[in-house]
Design an enzyme around this catalytic site. Structure first.
Site, PDB file in Angstrom:
ATOM      1  CG  ASP A  21      -2.058   0.957   1.122  1.00 49.65           C
ATOM      2  OD1 ASP A  21      -2.369   1.392  -0.005  1.00 49.65           O
ATOM      3  OD2 ASP A  21      -2.649   1.301   2.160  1.00 49.65           O
ATOM      4  CG  HIS A  38      -0.284   1.901  -9.174  1.00 49.78           C
ATOM      5  ND1 HIS A  38      -0.465   1.482  -7.873  1.00 49.78           N
ATOM      6  CD2 HIS A  38      -1.430   2.571  -9.505  1.00 49.78           C
ATOM      7  CE1 HIS A  38      -1.661   1.885  -7.436  1.00 49.78           C
ATOM      8  NE2 HIS A  38      -2.256   2.552  -8.409  1.00 49.78           N
ATOM      9  CB  SER A  66      -8.488  -6.117  -3.657  1.00 48.87           C
ATOM     10  OG  SER A  66      -9.124  -4.888  -3.955  1.00 48.87           O
ATOM     11  CG  LEU A 136       9.913 -17.034  -3.746  1.00 47.87           C
ATOM     12  CD1 LEU A 136       9.891 -16.929  -2.212  1.00 47.87           C
ATOM     13  CD2 LEU A 136      10.285 -15.672  -4.329  1.00 47.87           C
TER      14      LEU A 136
HETATM   15  C1  FPP Z   1      -2.205   0.027  -3.229  1.00 46.84           C
HETATM   16  O1  FPP Z   1      -1.708   1.340  -3.226  1.00 46.84           O
HETATM   17  C2  FPP Z   1      -1.633  -0.749  -4.343  1.00 46.84           C
HETATM   18  C3  FPP Z   1      -2.347  -1.368  -5.308  1.00 46.84           C
HETATM   19  C4  FPP Z   1      -3.826  -1.337  -5.353  1.00 46.84           C
HETATM   20  C5  FPP Z   1      -1.716  -2.070  -6.442  1.00 46.84           C
HETATM   21  C6  FPP Z   1      -0.394  -2.726  -6.200  1.00 46.84           C
HETATM   22  C7  FPP Z   1       0.319  -2.820  -7.486  1.00 46.84           C
HETATM   23  C8  FPP Z   1       1.655  -2.727  -7.678  1.00 46.84           C
HETATM   24  C9  FPP Z   1       2.611  -2.664  -6.569  1.00 46.84           C
HETATM   25  C10 FPP Z   1       2.289  -2.669  -9.032  1.00 46.84           C
HETATM   26  C11 FPP Z   1       2.023  -3.762 -10.006  1.00 46.84           C
HETATM   27  C12 FPP Z   1       2.076  -5.152  -9.472  1.00 46.84           C
HETATM   28  C13 FPP Z   1       2.857  -6.149  -9.945  1.00 46.84           C
HETATM   29  C14 FPP Z   1       2.723  -7.507  -9.381  1.00 46.84           C
HETATM   30  C15 FPP Z   1       3.860  -5.948 -10.993  1.00 46.84           C
HETATM   31  P1  FPP Z   1      -2.729   2.577  -3.318  1.00 46.84           P
HETATM   32  O2  FPP Z   1      -2.822   2.978  -4.720  1.00 46.84           O
HETATM   33  O3  FPP Z   1      -4.030   2.204  -2.668  1.00 46.84           O
HETATM   34  O4  FPP Z   1      -1.979   3.649  -2.464  1.00 46.84           O
HETATM   35  P2  FPP Z   1      -2.623   4.849  -1.615  1.00 46.84           P
HETATM   36  O5  FPP Z   1      -3.301   4.219  -0.428  1.00 46.84           O
HETATM   37  O6  FPP Z   1      -1.449   5.674  -1.216  1.00 46.84           O
HETATM   38  O7  FPP Z   1      -3.581   5.577  -2.520  1.00 46.84           O
END
Ligand code: FPP
Length: 253
Positions: A21, A38, A66, A136
């Site tokens: 997050d 991201h 999710s 892994l």
């Molecule tokens: C939450 O941060 C993160 C996500 C919903 C997506 C996670 C995706 C990645 C790390 C990149 C792509 C994944 C792979 C496997 C290559 P948020 O956007 O909710 O952050 P915030 O709470 O600061 O808004």
């Protein structure tokens, strides 16, 4: 810079799961678009996979998308799918060379067709390359929701009851666990959440029963080797009791 703690390499958590997050905030703090957060987060994914392998973690689960994330702006969803595809296509050879087996947790059949195709290929090829000795197991939680996962298991068991194959009293925790996406894998020993929020967000609710939870303010794009080491050091300082008393644990009874 904060000192990097020592960790005991003989007591590394077998399964580490991460709620990645803080991407959006990381970007906003730099006057950038959320998708840039991201993109930077995808770099952390690559780093953490390497460090997990180096430290001897056997199962790494990353919460990448999710069931609720579909409600984000269409452009953000599109960018996340693009990053996932690049991660898989550009990283496939490296995953295979390093005997990393890719698994998916989630309703993959509801993902876009092109993503499904790439995921199926990556799972097939990494499973073949890793053979019986993966270094892994990398679980990507995609279109994942823990409540949905449990409901799907309950439906299967209810249908077995209706067919008269089992009675409700015969249902065990093991039977439920075997119907979850993580079947055959150990429950996470350690769940890390970056970005500072203190909640599980529909992530591994069944499997997290005895997980140690570590929350750090570090935004996911800033998460590096030293942050994972710090989380493991914290894990190693905990006394895991599994419902027993501290005395019982210390006496090994
Ligand atoms: C939450 O941060 C993160 C996500 C919903 C997506 C996670 C995706 C990645 C790390 C990149 C792509 C994944 C792979 C496997 C290559 P948020 O956007 O909710 O952050 P915030 O709470 O600061 O808004």
């Amino acid at each position: 810079m904060a000192e990097i703690p020592e960790i005991d390499l003989k007591n590394i958590p077998r399964h580490v799961a991460i709620i990645m997050d803080g991407n959006g905030r990381w970007a906003r703090e730099r006057n950038m678009l959320r998708v840039m957060g991201h993109k930077a987060g995808a770099e952390s994914v690559r780093t953490v996979i390497g460090v997990a392998r180096e430290l001897g973690i056997r199962h790494l689960t990353l919460y990448a998308f999710s069931t609720e994330n579909w409600n984000r702006p269409a452009l953000e969803v599109q960018a996340l799918m693009g990053l996932l595809k690049s991660f898989l296509l550009d990283g496939l050879n490296s995953l295979k060379e390093n005997r990393i087996r890719l698994c998916c947790l989630g309703a993959i059949a509801e993902m876009p067709a092109d993503v499904q195709e790439i995921l199926a290929r990556a799972m097939r090829e990494t499973t073949a390359a890793a053979g019986d000795s993966p270094s892994l197991i990398l679980n990507l939680a995609l279109n994942y929701g823990s409540r949905g996962e449990i409901v799907a298991a309950v439906r299967i068991l209810a249908a077995r009851c209706l067919r008269g194959e089992i009675t409700p009293h015969e249902i065990t925790e093991e039977m439920v666990g075997n119907l979850l996406y993580t079947t055959g894998q150990p429950d996470p020993d350690l769940i890390i959440r970056t970005g500072g929020e203190s909640r599980l967000s529909n992530f591994l609710l069944w499997q997290a029963s005895y997980s140690e939870i570590y929350i750090t303010d570090t935004r996911w794009p800033d998460f590096r080797r030293e942050n994972l080491v710090a989380a493991i050091a914290d894990f190693q300082s905990r006394e895991r009791r599994f419902g027993k008393t501290g005395e019982q644990i210390r006496q090994g009874t």
